[in-house]
Design a protein around this motif. Sequence first.
Motif, PDB file in Angstrom:
ATOM      1  N   ASP A 106      30.285 -85.713 -38.332  1.00 63.25           N
ATOM      2  CA  ASP A 106      31.237 -84.716 -38.846  1.00 63.25           C
ATOM      3  C   ASP A 106      30.583 -83.923 -39.986  1.00 63.25           C
ATOM      4  OD1 ASP A 106      31.148 -86.985 -40.545  1.00 63.25           O
ATOM      5  OD2 ASP A 106      33.226 -86.731 -41.204  1.00 63.25           O
ATOM      6  N   ASP A 165      26.158 -85.367 -46.310  1.00 59.71           N
ATOM      7  CA  ASP A 165      25.296 -86.533 -46.047  1.00 59.71           C
ATOM      8  C   ASP A 165      25.012 -86.661 -44.551  1.00 59.71           C
ATOM      9  OD1 ASP A 165      28.072 -87.325 -45.847  1.00 59.71           O
ATOM     10  OD2 ASP A 165      27.395 -89.390 -45.706  1.00 59.71           O
ATOM     11  N   ASP A 166      25.920 -86.162 -43.714  1.00 58.94           N
ATOM     12  CA  ASP A 166      25.623 -86.097 -42.274  1.00 58.94           C
ATOM     13  C   ASP A 166      24.402 -85.210 -42.040  1.00 58.94           C
ATOM     14  OD1 ASP A 166      28.669 -86.250 -42.734  1.00 58.94           O
ATOM     15  OD2 ASP A 166      28.517 -86.887 -40.645  1.00 58.94           O
ATOM     16  N   ASN A 196      34.840 -84.586 -42.280  1.00 58.75           N
ATOM     17  CA  ASN A 196      34.489 -83.842 -43.497  1.00 58.75           C
ATOM     18  C   ASN A 196      34.910 -82.381 -43.385  1.00 58.75           C
ATOM     19  OD1 ASN A 196      33.233 -86.048 -44.753  1.00 58.75           O
ATOM     20  ND2 ASN A 196      31.319 -85.666 -43.642  1.00 58.75           N
ATOM     21  N   VAL A 236      28.877 -91.722 -37.444  1.00 59.92           N
ATOM     22  CA  VAL A 236      28.950 -91.587 -38.902  1.00 59.92           C
ATOM     23  C   VAL A 236      30.152 -90.737 -39.336  1.00 59.92           C
ATOM     24  CG1 VAL A 236      26.450 -91.915 -39.142  1.00 59.92           C
ATOM     25  CG2 VAL A 236      27.369 -89.600 -38.962  1.00 59.92           C
ATOM     26  N   GLY A 237      31.153 -90.690 -38.485  1.00 61.24           N
ATOM     27  CA  GLY A 237      32.391 -89.990 -38.823  1.00 61.24           C
ATOM     28  C   GLY A 237      33.563 -90.830 -38.324  1.00 61.24           C
ATOM     29  N   ASN A 293      35.665 -92.933 -43.243  1.00 63.80           N
ATOM     30  CA  ASN A 293      35.573 -92.803 -41.780  1.00 63.80           C
ATOM     31  C   ASN A 293      36.585 -93.697 -41.072  1.00 63.80           C
ATOM     32  OD1 ASN A 293      33.540 -90.930 -41.958  1.00 63.80           O
ATOM     33  ND2 ASN A 293      31.884 -92.429 -41.719  1.00 63.80           N
ATOM     34  N   ASP A 338      25.337 -91.622 -44.520  1.00 61.43           N
ATOM     35  CA  ASP A 338      25.077 -91.557 -43.079  1.00 61.43           C
ATOM     36  C   ASP A 338      23.616 -91.838 -42.737  1.00 61.43           C
ATOM     37  OD1 ASP A 338      27.731 -91.083 -42.846  1.00 61.43           O
ATOM     38  OD2 ASP A 338      27.554 -88.921 -42.524  1.00 61.43           O
TER      39      ASP A 338
END
Length: 314
Positions: A10, A14-15, A39, A124-125, A167, A241
Motif C-alpha cells: 500500500d 516505507d513501502d 496508507n 506489507v499492507g 496493517n 516493510d
Amino acid sequence: MATPLIFDTDPGVDDAQAIAIALAHPEIELLGMTTTYGNVDIDTATTNALLLAELANQRIPVAQGAAAPLIKLKHPAPAHIHGDNGLGNHPLPVPSHRAETISAPQFIVEQVNARPGEVTLVAVGPLGNLATALQLDPGIVDRVKQVVVMGGSIREGGNVTPVAEANIFNDPHAAARVLTAGWPLTLVGLDATHRCVLGPAQMDKIAAAQGKLGDVLAGSYAFYRAFYRTALDIDGCCPHDSCALAWLMRPELFTTARGHLNVVTDGDAEGQTLFAPQERTFIDPRWARTPLVDVCMNADGEAIVDWIVETLTR
Ligand code: RIB
Ligand code: CA
C-alpha cells in the motif's frame, strides 16, 4: 536461484523503500506487485507502485486489489504520516504504464499455481488481497512456498491503538483468515521493526545511489521523518516493510518463536495479534487451535539497517 516473489503493498513511504529493495536485490525475482488501500486509497497505491518501478527503469506487472476492508468500515488514510499522495507529498510524475487487467487476488492465484512450491508472498499492507486469493482458490495454501507478513505486535504494543498494529487493524477479518490459513507463514511485526531506525545520513547514501527513484525515496523520507520526530521522538524512521524482505534474505538477524496466532476482530482490542508459544500449555485448548506459524520477537536493528543501505547502494 533468485526467490520468485509477489509484493503486496500500500505504498506508502516505507513501502516505497521496500519496493526499491525488491527491485534491486539480485536474489529476488519480483513477479509482480499487488496493491491495496491502506496508507493511501487504492488508485493512488496502484499509481505509486507503477511509478516506483518505472523510476527504477523496470517493467513489473502491477495488479490492483482491495479498495476497502472485508467487513469493517474503512478509516481515513493516514495522510499525516505518508502525505496525501502516499509519498510524503513529494511531486510525482504520472506513470506511463497501466495496471494489469486481472485483480490482485487473481494475479496471486495465477502466479502461485503456475509455479507450485516456488512463489513467496510478501504482504506489507492490510491483508484483503491474500484473504480473497484464499477464497478464490484455497489450494494455494499448499502451493505457495511461504508467506511473510509485515504486521502485528506480540509484546511491543500497537502503533494505531494501544494493542494493534496498522496493517492488522485496517482489516482484522482479513488478517484472521490469512494468519490462520495453515500455510508456511512468518509474521514480522513491531517487535522487530521498532528495533530498526533508518537515519538521515543512511537515507542520503541511498538517495545518492538510486537515481530518480532515490529522489522520491529521499523526498518522501523527509516527510515521514518529521512524523517520527513529533510522534515518537526518533530522528529517522522505522523501515517496517523493508524488514519483511530483510527477514526473507537475512533471517539470522531476527529472533523468532513458533506458536499459534489469533487476531482479535472486534471490540476495543480489534486488530490485536495474540500469540501462544508452541512449548507452553495454557488452561484452555483454544490457544492451540490455529496452525503453527513463526513470529519475530526481536531483531538486530543496526544490522538490518546496514543490510538495507548495502542493498540500495551496491
Ligand atoms: O505498522 C506499519 C505498517 O503500517 C507498514 O506497512 C506501513 O507501511 C503502514 O502501512
Ligand atoms: Ca505498508
